[in-house]
Design an enzyme around this catalytic site. Structure first.
Site, PDB file in Angstrom:
ATOM      1  N   ASP A 123     -10.892   9.070   5.686  1.00  0.00           N
ATOM      2  CA  ASP A 123      -9.513   9.074   5.702  1.00  0.00           C
ATOM      3  C   ASP A 123      -8.908  10.206   5.226  1.00  0.00           C
ATOM      4  OD1 ASP A 123      -6.756   8.344   5.581  1.00  0.00           O
ATOM      5  OD2 ASP A 123      -7.209   6.389   4.585  1.00  0.00           O
TER       6      ASP A 123
HETATM    7  C1  BGC Z   1      -3.799   6.747   5.699  1.00  0.00           C
HETATM    8  C2  BGC Z   1      -4.231   6.554   7.072  1.00  0.00           C
HETATM    9  C3  BGC Z   1      -3.674   7.588   7.885  1.00  0.00           C
HETATM   10  C4  BGC Z   1      -3.978   8.910   7.440  1.00  0.00           C
HETATM   11  C5  BGC Z   1      -3.455   9.919   8.492  1.00  0.00           C
HETATM   12  C6  BGC Z   1      -3.901   8.224   5.245  1.00  0.00           C
HETATM   13  O1  BGC Z   1      -3.202   8.573   3.994  1.00  0.00           O
HETATM   14  O2  BGC Z   1      -4.531   6.044   4.575  1.00  0.00           O
HETATM   15  O3  BGC Z   1      -4.180   5.172   7.502  1.00  0.00           O
HETATM   16  O4  BGC Z   1      -4.172   7.384   9.532  1.00  0.00           O
HETATM   17  O5  BGC Z   1      -3.225   9.080   6.141  1.00  0.00           O
HETATM   18  O6  BGC Z   1      -1.788   9.945   8.425  1.00  0.00           O
END
Ligand code: BGC
Length: 757
Positions: A230
């Site tokens: 993530d």
């Molecule tokens: C989120 C993800 C997301 C990523 C990109 C993260 O903070 O937890 O779900 O895909 O950011 O935006």
């Protein structure tokens, strides 16, 4: 591109290039390598619409407009995998039109607490429902040539301290509740990328868990794509690498690449490990190359699809007979959400919608009603006596009213959990006042999670629109006026009080430690087992018609349920099938043990089918139950196993509206693993059904120089790093001098004894 072609590319890469390939190029692109013809591909959020960040001529970032479909919290209420598949297909079309190769979704975490700030992005409290809907969505996306991303792997159920908190839970809860949706994403949809979560699980960062990322996800389930972190989740890049996290997102400006290089140079990371990750990434890139000029779409068609989805997802919670409304009569439309609806949540999933339905227009235009609008609360959702008085007057004057209420944007967003389940006091006060002064009131709720509803007995009808996407306005109007018969059913329990919910005592935990004390009793499994009243049960949803369950029959593990529409209009019913373990005749004398020593929930969902029936029509649906329906996760053997005995198979209209049942008898199948001369060493090490002490004994006899940690037992990982090549061999390939047949015979006898067979 074949594996050989990918290998040929890897062979030409320097070690630095390979390592840099294992982090993104920037926040939204995978690394490219023009020198070897590896193009740049883009990835974007997700999940319920495309959220592409782009730059304008002045170099400023903006979000490209896209269709905002109903978020997962609503989609799950459809109980319709084919609908989820269609929505996935449409979103992928928009990705292709924008040359986006990977969609960062779906989010498939389980709703453990009703107050998780990100619940609106997740499907259900039930792993089976969550898995079936999300894997259908993935098939839709990937069928259009765009890779989906199953996130957030794993046990990411809160936003509080999401970068550091640890979800501390039993192996059984992990495997029975929190992992099955991901397993289905791999096995039933072949998902191409997985995003590991921010949090720790039992103390270890999710991205550093080799047992789950490499041994379970990749080897046992057969995941063939790449695992990314993530965004900014990486804590220790080398540990994550070794666990199987292929890619760090976004890149660290080379800082962690240098750490990986050093780890490679000092032998901590092998070239084989690096090459594997690069191959995983290249495989996805070459399967999903952006195609200039491909994938145009009709915004109109997508809006209609979003409207259709919204219709299927809304849940009629209560109806004392006021709905459907008749056309042609005056109507008071109350509440600022009528003008500015809530249709999605905040954070990384926030879509810039192509358009948003004006609810009042739809209520009016299609139904010839004269509308009196009253905002009811101020723009900040504060109580305003004058606005309430105005709303009451409007309701009285029209003789009927719809009140739009729910959770404002600030209540539901990524990064924050709620501390309660309440609606804004202004909404509650407004609803009470309007219901006191008018008999024909419908409350339409817009929120991605359950709320306490102190006025539930006073409101004659409640339609939960959840977060319905950009086209929810038309859908609300068509349901309220009976042009569409509501068919959504709750994918989560709505408890009476916040304090009733299973995670209440342990959410969001003490500091960074969150104890999952409710264990496998998540959602209805908890309320059922504790025989608690709920406000609206899991699976609940009314229709303008009535369905009778006329029969249920089982033949082996095949169960057929017959349902008849006994009302006056066409409608859709979701037939839910639950299994419940009948008390074991001998063991059931012990409290809490319903079969063979395993505590079981009262019942659990094992199948569902949504069917459409004309008035008076009768239809049968057949379910083929698989072994998993009767299994528990047995931590002792590290696997699921079928628990034999009698099971009630219950056909139900909701988890608290059980209609008819039949019995199925299941054999107790303990699958005792057997070693043959062709079993590989890797199988012995990673198939946990083989007891470790027996494997150790056998391996030490076959490979006398195996490093046994000074008698502590074999360290498989160390052996793998020293000589991964040997581990992939079958036992018989090693010439051990002793009689191999005898050694295997003894090991198998020990295993049988271990399993009591
Ligand atoms: C989120 C993800 C997301 C990523 C990109 C993260 O903070 O937890 O779900 O895909 O950011 O935006």
């Amino acid at each position: 591109m074949t594996k050989e072609q990918i290998k040929a590319i890897i062979d030409q890469m320097t070690v630095e290039e390979k390592i840099s390939f294992c982090s993104g190029h920037d926040a939204w692109h995978a690394e490219s390598l023009a020198r070897l013809g590896v193009p740049e591909i883009m990835m974007c959020d997700g999940p319920h619409g495309l959220r592409k960040r782009a730059k304008n001529e002045k170099g400023e970032y903006y979000t490209v407009k896209a269709t905002c479909f109903p978020p997962a919290c609503a989609m799950a209420n459809s109980w319709d995998p084919s609908l989820a598949e269609t929505v996935g297909k449409y979103i992928a079309e928009e990705c292709r039109a924008e040359q986006v190769s990977i969609l960062l979704g779906p989010g498939m975490n389980i709703k453990r607490s009703p107050t998780c700030g990100r619940n609106f992005e997740y499907y259900s409290e039930d792993p089976y429902l969550s898995g079936k809907i999300s894997s259908a969505f993935i098939r839709g996306v990937q069928g259009e040539g765009v890779a989906a991303c199953a996130k957030h792997f794993f046990v990411n159920n809160q936003e509080t301290r999401r970068f550091s908190s640890s979800a501390n839970l039993s192996e059984r809860a992990l495997h029975e509740i929190y992992l099955p949706s991901f397993e289905m994403a791999v096995k039933e949809a072949g998902v191409e990328t997985v995003m590991h979560s921010y949090n720790r699980v039992n103390g270890q960062y999710a991205g550093e868990n080799k047992e789950l990322i490499t041994d379970l996800l990749r080897k046992k389930w057969g995941f063939d794509g790449y695992v990314m972190s993530d965004w900014n989740a990486i804590s220790d890049r080398v540990a994550a690498y070794k666990a199987g996290t292929d890619v760090e997102m976004p890149p660290s400006n080379g800082i962690r690449d240098a750490e990986v290089l050093e780890a490679y140079r000092n032998g901590e990371i092998t070239m084989e490990e690096i090459d594997n990750s690069v191959a995983n990434v290249l495989g996805v890139i070459f399967r999903h190359l952006p195609e200039e000029g491909k994938g145009s779409f009709s915004a109109e068609e997508h809006h209609s699809a979003a409207a259709k989805a919204a219709e299927e997802c809304m849940v009629l919670l209560k109806n004392d007979g006021v709905l459907p409304f008749e056309s042609g009569k005056p109507l008071a439309v109350i509440g600022g959400f009528a003008k500015k609806p809530r249709f999605q949540g905040g954070g990384s999933s926030h879509v810039e919608p192509l358009r948003v339905d004006d609810i009042t227009e739809y209520l009016n235009a299609e139904n010839g009603v004269e509308i009196t609008y009253a905002p009811g609360y101020d723009e900040k959702h504060n109580t305003n006596a004058e606005l309430i008085a105005e709303a009451v007057e409007a309701a009285k004057a029209c003789g009927r009213a719809i009140v739009f209420a729910g959770m404002p944007d600030s209540y539901e967003t990524e990064g924050r959990d709620r501390r309660h389940m309440k609606l804004p006091p202004a909404h509650n006060e407004l609803i009470k006042a309007v219901c006191e002064s008018c008999d024909n009131v419908v409350v339409v709720l817009m929120a991605g999670s359950p709320n306490e509803l102190p006025w539930v007995n006073e409101a004659p009808a409640i339609l939960h629109a959840y977060l319905g996407g950009q086209a929810l306005g038309g859908a609300v109007a068509r349901i309220v006026f009976g042009k569409v018969n509501p068919s959504g059913k709750l994918a989560e329990t709505h408890p009476v009080r916040f304090e009733d919910n299973p995670a209440y005592l342990n959410f969001p935990g003490d500091g960074d430690e969150c104890f999952y004390g409710e264990d496998i009793y998540v959602g209805y499994r908890w309320y059922d087992k504790r025989k608690m009243d709920v406000l609206f049960p899991f699976g609940h949803g009314l229709s303008y018609t009535k369905f009778e369950y006329t029969s249920i029959k089982a033949e082996g593990k095949s169960v057929t349920v017959t349902v008849k529409n006994v009302g006056g209009v066409k409608g859709k019913e979701t037939v839910q099938l639950y299994a419940s373990a009948c008390p074991h005749p001998v063991i059931s004398t012990f409290v809490g043990e319903s079969s063979f020593g395993f505590a079981r929930p009262e019942k659990w969902l094992v199948g569902f089918k949504k069917i459409e029936l004309e008035a008076g029509e009768e239809k049968s649906v057949t379910f083929e139950l698989c072994d998993r329906a009767f299994s528990v996760y047995d931590a002792k053997i590290g696997d699921f196993r079928v628990i034999g005995g009698d099971y009630d198979i219950i056909a139900a209209a909701s988890s608290r509206d059980l209609r008819c049942s039949t019995k199925v008898s299941v054999e107790n199948e303990v699958t005792v693993p057997v070693i043959t001369k062709n079993t590989t060493f890797e199988d012995l090490f990673y198939d946990k059904r083989f007891p470790k002490h027996i494997v150790d004994e056998l391996v030490k006899a076959v490979i006398p120089n195996a490093n046994d940690n000074n008698g502590e037992g074999l360290d498989f990982d160390a052996m793998r790093n020293q000589n991964g090549y040997v581990l992939r061999m079958k036992i018989t390939s090693i010439k051990c001098g002793k009689s191999l047949a005898e050694l295997i015979e003894k090991a198998n006898a020990d295993i049988r004894e271990y399993y009591g067979k």
